[in-house]
Write a protein that holds these residues in place. Structure first.
Motif, short mmCIF file in Angstrom:
data_model
loop_
_atom_site.label_atom_id
_atom_site.label_comp_id
_atom_site.label_asym_id
_atom_site.label_seq_id
_atom_site.Cartn_x
_atom_site.Cartn_y
_atom_site.Cartn_z
N VAL A 93 0.84 -1.21 0.00
CA VAL A 93 0.00 0.00 0.00
C VAL A 93 0.87 1.25 0.00
CG1 VAL A 93 -1.64 1.34 1.38
CG2 VAL A 93 -2.02 -1.11 1.03
N ILE A 94 1.95 1.25 0.78
CA ILE A 94 2.85 2.41 0.78
C ILE A 94 3.50 2.57 -0.59
CG2 ILE A 94 4.94 3.37 1.79
CD1 ILE A 94 4.20 1.92 4.39
N ALA A 95 3.85 1.45 -1.22
CA ALA A 95 4.46 1.52 -2.56
C ALA A 95 3.49 2.11 -3.57
CB ALA A 95 4.89 0.12 -3.00
N ARG A 96 2.21 1.80 -3.42
CA ARG A 96 1.21 2.27 -4.39
C ARG A 96 0.73 3.69 -4.08
NH1 ARG A 96 -1.63 4.46 -7.20
NH2 ARG A 96 -3.39 3.72 -8.48
N PHE A 97 0.54 4.03 -2.81
CA PHE A 97 -0.11 5.30 -2.48
C PHE A 97 0.77 6.25 -1.65
CE2 PHE A 97 -3.54 2.11 -2.79
CZ PHE A 97 -4.30 2.68 -3.80
N ALA A 102 0.27 7.06 9.25
CA ALA A 102 -0.17 5.79 9.83
C ALA A 102 -1.68 5.64 9.74
CB ALA A 102 0.29 5.70 11.29
N GLY A 103 -2.40 6.73 9.94
CA GLY A 103 -3.87 6.67 9.84
C GLY A 103 -4.33 6.34 8.44
N GLU A 104 -3.69 6.95 7.44
CA GLU A 104 -4.07 6.67 6.05
C GLU A 104 -3.73 5.23 5.68
OE1 GLU A 104 -3.36 11.18 4.23
OE2 GLU A 104 -1.70 9.72 4.34
N LEU A 105 -2.63 4.72 6.21
CA LEU A 105 -2.27 3.33 5.96
C LEU A 105 -3.31 2.39 6.55
CD1 LEU A 105 -0.26 1.19 4.95
CD2 LEU A 105 0.95 1.43 7.13
N ARG A 138 3.88 18.55 11.60
CA ARG A 138 4.89 17.90 12.42
C ARG A 138 4.30 16.93 13.43
NH1 ARG A 138 9.89 18.60 10.46
NH2 ARG A 138 10.74 18.32 12.56
N ARG A 139 2.98 16.95 13.57
CA ARG A 139 2.36 16.04 14.55
C ARG A 139 2.20 14.62 14.01
NH1 ARG A 139 -2.98 19.46 15.51
NH2 ARG A 139 -2.72 19.48 13.24
N ARG A 140 2.39 14.43 12.74
CA ARG A 140 2.24 13.08 12.17
C ARG A 140 3.49 12.70 11.38
NH1 ARG A 140 -1.86 12.98 6.98
NH2 ARG A 140 -0.56 14.18 5.54
N ALA A 141 3.69 11.40 11.24
CA ALA A 141 4.86 10.89 10.51
C ALA A 141 4.47 10.56 9.08
CB ALA A 141 5.41 9.66 11.21
N ARG A 142 5.44 10.62 8.21
CA ARG A 142 5.22 10.28 6.80
C ARG A 142 5.99 9.01 6.48
NH1 ARG A 142 6.58 14.57 2.10
NH2 ARG A 142 8.73 14.08 2.74
N LEU A 143 5.27 8.02 5.93
CA LEU A 143 5.85 6.71 5.63
C LEU A 143 6.17 6.62 4.14
CD1 LEU A 143 3.23 4.61 7.65
CD2 LEU A 143 5.45 5.44 8.46
N GLU A 144 7.42 6.23 3.83
CA GLU A 144 7.86 6.08 2.44
C GLU A 144 8.77 4.87 2.33
OE1 GLU A 144 8.57 10.01 0.16
OE2 GLU A 144 9.24 10.43 2.22
N LEU A 145 8.82 4.29 1.12
CA LEU A 145 9.69 3.15 0.88
C LEU A 145 11.15 3.60 0.75
CD1 LEU A 145 7.08 1.49 0.38
CD2 LEU A 145 8.23 0.51 -1.62
#
Length: 206
Positions: A93-97, A102-105, A138-145
């Motif tokens: 899902v992270i690779a696609r979107f 974390a909430g969006e994931l 800054r209150r949320r983290a961003r997830l990337e490959l």
């Protein structure tokens, strides 16, 4: 004393039950069926009382299909990378979107927060994704490959695509389009049910 001529040819009827339908027995003409409209209403009444068997539940069939395809994916393509299926789904899902929070994931994987956090922690520990503060919030983290995560994803996804092609080979192009349309409608119904827009039907209505 001779029998009355009319009385001699009179037919005597008495009720006989044969299964769920009611018939009339005569000594000359066998059985007379009930009127067509009466039988129709009788069968409709019986059908309305019939329960929907478990093997015909949409949710049950979807669960079986997902479980079986997931087992094949895990054994052939995911397990060799020492990844559990929730971590693989998060990676895909992270690779696609991505980038995602974390909430969006969690929304895109339909997973509970506990499983999402565990999957993220594992992927970060393995160096397959990064978890950095979002510059816009800054209150949320961003997830990337990471580059390593992209390489693992590309290797596993080839097996996933092979599985998908094999499954689709059993359907025509028209059937696939119809199935995708039906899945969209079912998904909309499930989302409405989840949002409380409509209550579940009574058990007697199934």
């Amino acid at each position: 004393m001779p029998l009355d001529k009319n009385r001699r040819h009179r037919r005597y009827r008495f009720p006989v039950r044969r299964g769920p339908r009611f018939r009339i027995a005569t000594h000359r003409h066998g059985y007379a069926r009930p009127a067509p409209h009466a039988a129709h209403h009788s069968f409709r009444a019986m059908a309305s009382k019939k329960k929907l068997s478990l093997e015909h539940w949409i949710s049950y069939r979807f669960g079986l299909v997902a479980s079986r395809t997931g087992a094949v994916m895990s054994a052939r393509y995911v397990a060799p990378h020492d990844l559990p299926m929730p971590a693989w789904r998060s990676l895909a899902v992270i690779a696609r979107f991505g980038p995602l929070s974390a909430g969006e994931l969690g929304e895109r994987t339909s997973s509970d927060p506990f499983r999402v956090v565990r999957a993220i922690d594992l992927l970060v520990k393995r160096g397959l994704i990064t978890r950095n503060p979002d510059p816009s919030d800054r209150r949320r983290a961003r997830l990337e490959l990471t580059s390593a995560g992209r390489a693992v994803y590309e290797e596993i996804v080839q097996g996933a695509i092979a599985n998908e092609k094999f499954i689709r080979a059993g359907l025509t192009a028209q059937e696939i389009r119809l199935l995708e349309s039906m899945l969209d409608r079912i998904d909309a119904q499930v989302q409405a049910l989840s949002a409380g827009l409509s209550g579940p039907p009574e058990a007697d209505d199934l």
